[in-house]
Write a protein that holds these residues in place. Structure first.
Motif, PDB file in Angstrom:
ATOM      1  N   ARG A 288     -10.474 -10.017  13.036  1.00 31.99           N
ATOM      2  CA  ARG A 288     -10.906  -9.815  11.436  1.00 31.99           C
ATOM      3  C   ARG A 288     -12.282 -10.063  11.033  1.00 31.99           C
ATOM      4  NH1 ARG A 288      -7.873  -8.874   6.797  1.00 31.99           N
ATOM      5  NH2 ARG A 288      -8.803  -9.905   5.077  1.00 31.99           N
ATOM      6  N   LYS A 289     -12.579 -11.393  11.775  1.00 31.83           N
ATOM      7  CA  LYS A 289     -14.241 -11.687  11.604  1.00 31.83           C
ATOM      8  C   LYS A 289     -14.869 -10.605  12.217  1.00 31.83           C
ATOM      9  CE  LYS A 289     -13.435 -16.724  11.184  1.00 31.83           C
ATOM     10  NZ  LYS A 289     -13.872 -17.935  11.584  1.00 31.83           N
ATOM     11  N   CYS A 290     -14.742 -10.158  13.559  1.00 29.08           N
ATOM     12  CA  CYS A 290     -15.725  -9.199  14.150  1.00 29.08           C
ATOM     13  C   CYS A 290     -15.526  -7.893  13.234  1.00 29.08           C
ATOM     14  CB  CYS A 290     -15.021  -8.840  15.653  1.00 29.08           C
ATOM     15  SG  CYS A 290     -15.270 -10.251  16.753  1.00 29.08           S
ATOM     16  N   ILE A 291     -14.338  -7.301  12.804  1.00 30.12           N
ATOM     17  CA  ILE A 291     -14.385  -6.049  12.026  1.00 30.12           C
ATOM     18  C   ILE A 291     -15.210  -6.395  10.586  1.00 30.12           C
ATOM     19  CG2 ILE A 291     -12.976  -4.786  10.516  1.00 30.12           C
ATOM     20  CD1 ILE A 291     -10.830  -4.878  12.750  1.00 30.12           C
ATOM     21  N   MET A 292     -15.134  -7.471  10.019  1.00 30.02           N
ATOM     22  CA  MET A 292     -16.009  -7.974   8.965  1.00 30.02           C
ATOM     23  C   MET A 292     -17.532  -7.890   9.184  1.00 30.02           C
ATOM     24  SD  MET A 292     -15.864 -11.014   6.361  1.00 30.02           S
ATOM     25  CE  MET A 292     -14.132 -11.361   6.486  1.00 30.02           C
ATOM     26  N   ASN A 293     -17.868  -8.271  10.442  1.00 27.55           N
ATOM     27  CA  ASN A 293     -19.342  -8.442  10.471  1.00 27.55           C
ATOM     28  C   ASN A 293     -19.595  -7.030  10.849  1.00 27.55           C
ATOM     29  OD1 ASN A 293     -19.433 -10.954  10.256  1.00 27.55           O
ATOM     30  ND2 ASN A 293     -19.022 -11.640  12.278  1.00 27.55           N
ATOM     31  N   THR A 294     -18.888  -6.243  11.606  1.00 28.34           N
ATOM     32  CA  THR A 294     -19.452  -5.005  12.010  1.00 28.34           C
ATOM     33  C   THR A 294     -19.332  -4.018  10.986  1.00 28.34           C
ATOM     34  OG1 THR A 294     -18.424  -5.328  14.106  1.00 28.34           O
ATOM     35  CG2 THR A 294     -18.863  -2.923  13.735  1.00 28.34           C
ATOM     36  N   TYR A 295     -18.336  -3.921  10.106  1.00 26.95           N
ATOM     37  CA  TYR A 295     -18.140  -2.858   9.117  1.00 26.95           C
ATOM     38  C   TYR A 295     -18.371  -3.302   7.802  1.00 26.95           C
ATOM     39  CZ  TYR A 295     -15.982  -0.304  13.066  1.00 26.95           C
ATOM     40  OH  TYR A 295     -16.023   0.202  14.260  1.00 26.95           O
ATOM     41  N   GLY A 296     -18.384  -4.609   7.492  1.00 34.42           N
ATOM     42  CA  GLY A 296     -18.417  -5.095   5.996  1.00 34.42           C
ATOM     43  C   GLY A 296     -17.275  -5.659   5.652  1.00 34.42           C
ATOM     44  N   SER A 297     -17.302  -6.338   4.376  1.00 32.43           N
ATOM     45  CA  SER A 297     -16.225  -7.009   4.099  1.00 32.43           C
ATOM     46  C   SER A 297     -15.086  -6.248   3.283  1.00 32.43           C
ATOM     47  CB  SER A 297     -16.796  -8.297   2.946  1.00 32.43           C
ATOM     48  OG  SER A 297     -17.396  -7.732   2.112  1.00 32.43           O
ATOM     49  N   ALA A 298     -15.344  -5.285   2.973  1.00 33.96           N
ATOM     50  CA  ALA A 298     -14.295  -4.384   2.264  1.00 33.96           C
ATOM     51  C   ALA A 298     -13.226  -3.875   3.065  1.00 33.96           C
ATOM     52  CB  ALA A 298     -15.063  -3.416   1.336  1.00 33.96           C
ATOM     53  N   PHE A 299     -14.025  -3.541   4.377  1.00 31.85           N
ATOM     54  CA  PHE A 299     -13.128  -2.993   5.536  1.00 31.85           C
ATOM     55  C   PHE A 299     -11.800  -3.687   6.049  1.00 31.85           C
ATOM     56  CE2 PHE A 299     -11.949  -1.102   9.815  1.00 31.85           C
ATOM     57  CZ  PHE A 299     -11.546   0.178   9.276  1.00 31.85           C
ATOM     58  N   PRO A 300     -11.793  -5.070   6.001  1.00 27.90           N
ATOM     59  CA  PRO A 300     -10.606  -5.542   6.123  1.00 27.90           C
ATOM     60  C   PRO A 300      -9.735  -5.778   4.991  1.00 27.90           C
ATOM     61  CG  PRO A 300     -12.470  -7.108   6.942  1.00 27.90           C
ATOM     62  CD  PRO A 300     -13.076  -5.857   6.522  1.00 27.90           C
ATOM     63  N   LEU A 301     -10.243  -5.907   4.032  1.00 28.62           N
ATOM     64  CA  LEU A 301      -9.348  -5.585   2.597  1.00 28.62           C
ATOM     65  C   LEU A 301      -8.734  -4.275   2.718  1.00 28.62           C
ATOM     66  CD1 LEU A 301     -11.771  -7.071   0.088  1.00 28.62           C
ATOM     67  CD2 LEU A 301      -9.730  -8.273   1.086  1.00 28.62           C
ATOM     68  N   LYS A 302      -9.345  -3.276   2.961  1.00 30.97           N
ATOM     69  CA  LYS A 302      -8.681  -1.708   3.103  1.00 30.97           C
ATOM     70  C   LYS A 302      -7.621  -1.745   4.117  1.00 30.97           C
ATOM     71  CE  LYS A 302      -9.543   2.974   4.458  1.00 30.97           C
ATOM     72  NZ  LYS A 302      -8.177   3.125   5.270  1.00 30.97           N
ATOM     73  N   MET A 303      -7.878  -2.515   5.228  1.00 27.43           N
ATOM     74  CA  MET A 303      -6.781  -2.698   6.330  1.00 27.43           C
ATOM     75  C   MET A 303      -5.582  -3.428   5.630  1.00 27.43           C
ATOM     76  SD  MET A 303      -9.352  -3.358   9.648  1.00 27.43           S
ATOM     77  CE  MET A 303      -7.863  -3.859  10.642  1.00 27.43           C
ATOM     78  N   ASP A 304      -5.510  -4.459   4.969  1.00 26.40           N
ATOM     79  CA  ASP A 304      -4.709  -5.256   4.619  1.00 26.40           C
ATOM     80  C   ASP A 304      -3.719  -4.377   3.483  1.00 26.40           C
ATOM     81  OD1 ASP A 304      -5.487  -7.384   6.016  1.00 26.40           O
ATOM     82  OD2 ASP A 304      -6.258  -8.484   4.219  1.00 26.40           O
ATOM     83  N   LEU A 305      -4.415  -3.656   2.574  1.00 35.17           N
ATOM     84  CA  LEU A 305      -3.818  -2.625   1.754  1.00 35.17           C
ATOM     85  C   LEU A 305      -3.050  -1.623   2.470  1.00 35.17           C
ATOM     86  CD1 LEU A 305      -6.438  -2.204  -0.877  1.00 35.17           C
ATOM     87  CD2 LEU A 305      -4.076  -3.505  -1.190  1.00 35.17           C
ATOM     88  N   ASP A 306      -3.581  -1.155   3.697  1.00 39.23           N
ATOM     89  CA  ASP A 306      -2.940   0.208   4.475  1.00 39.23           C
ATOM     90  C   ASP A 306      -1.669  -0.773   5.275  1.00 39.23           C
ATOM     91  OD1 ASP A 306      -4.661   1.690   3.686  1.00 39.23           O
ATOM     92  OD2 ASP A 306      -6.077   1.634   5.629  1.00 39.23           O
ATOM     93  N   ARG A 307      -1.837  -1.789   5.590  1.00 39.95           N
ATOM     94  CA  ARG A 307      -0.671  -2.478   6.290  1.00 39.95           C
ATOM     95  C   ARG A 307       0.573  -2.891   5.202  1.00 39.95           C
ATOM     96  NH1 ARG A 307      -2.631  -7.380   9.457  1.00 39.95           N
ATOM     97  NH2 ARG A 307      -3.031  -5.790  11.000  1.00 39.95           N
ATOM     98  N   GLN A 308       0.042  -3.305   4.112  1.00 38.18           N
ATOM     99  CA  GLN A 308       1.084  -3.450   3.107  1.00 38.18           C
ATOM    100  C   GLN A 308       1.837  -1.997   2.584  1.00 38.18           C
ATOM    101  OE1 GLN A 308      -0.674  -5.229  -0.453  1.00 38.18           O
ATOM    102  NE2 GLN A 308      -0.976  -7.320   0.657  1.00 38.18           N
ATOM    103  N   MET A 309       1.158  -0.966   2.553  1.00 31.53           N
ATOM    104  CA  MET A 309       1.822   0.147   2.239  1.00 31.53           C
ATOM    105  C   MET A 309       2.690   0.620   3.457  1.00 31.53           C
ATOM    106  SD  MET A 309      -0.960   2.531   0.206  1.00 31.53           S
ATOM    107  CE  MET A 309      -2.403   2.452   1.157  1.00 31.53           C
ATOM    108  N   LEU A 310       2.137   0.561   4.550  1.00 30.88           N
ATOM    109  CA  LEU A 310       3.157   0.976   5.772  1.00 30.88           C
ATOM    110  C   LEU A 310       4.409   0.068   6.007  1.00 30.88           C
ATOM    111  CD1 LEU A 310       0.257   1.985   8.273  1.00 30.88           C
ATOM    112  CD2 LEU A 310       1.852   3.457   7.131  1.00 30.88           C
ATOM    113  N   SER A 311       4.220  -1.399   5.451  1.00 29.71           N
ATOM    114  CA  SER A 311       5.259  -2.131   5.782  1.00 29.71           C
ATOM    115  C   SER A 311       6.624  -1.817   4.720  1.00 29.71           C
ATOM    116  CB  SER A 311       4.882  -3.679   5.480  1.00 29.71           C
ATOM    117  OG  SER A 311       4.434  -3.851   4.528  1.00 29.71           O
TER     118      SER A 311
END
Length: 140
Positions: free
Chosen positions: A53-76
């Motif tokens: 998560r920290k690597c993704i945040m450093n690479t793509y910005g702080s909004a991308f991990p939040l989007k990933m969390d929302l996608d994971r919640q929807m798929l679950s």
């Protein structure tokens, strides 16, 4: 402010120790926790997930991990109603990458498909999903 019980089951009481539905619970299962290796694997998995998560945040910005969390919640949330066919959660497995890992159920069979396991009670499954009851959908 008083906290109001969320479900009818809390008002009735005794739902967690429902002997008629779930059978007698052993004392050993209440006392003995998980295997030490299992807890070590869980802590390693959490550490790896945090680092990823920290690597993704450093690479793509702080909004991308939040989007990933929302996608994971929807798929679950996509699940079949309780009954004969359990939910596979294929979308969530593909999203999280757990399709790449081989578990014991992949080569030793899924224990829920065994003939010795009773079929799930559809009515109890819907009660659990609606929050009217607690307990496993697949009683052992």
């Amino acid at each position: 402010m008083e906290e109001v019980p969320k479900t009818i089951a809390h008002q009735i009481g005794g739902v967690q120790n429902d002997v008629l539905r779930f059978g007698l619970q052993g004392v050993k299962s209440d006392i003995v926790g998980a295997h030490p290796l299992e807890s070590a694997q869980e802590s390693v998995r959490r550490t790896q997930e945090t680092m990823k998560r920290k690597c993704i945040m450093n690479t793509y910005g702080s909004a991308f991990p939040l989007k990933m969390d929302l996608d994971r919640q929807m798929l679950s949330r996509f699940q079949r109603p309780p009954g004969a066919i359990p939910s596979s959660m294929l979308g969530l497995e593909a999203y999280t990458g757990s399709l790449d890992h081989i578990g014991f159920e992949d080569y030793l069979n899924d224990p829920r498909e065994s003939e010795s396991v009773r079929p799930p009670d559809m009515h109890h499954g819907m009660e659990v999903r609606l929050g009217l009851s607690k307990g496993p959908v697949y009683p052992s």
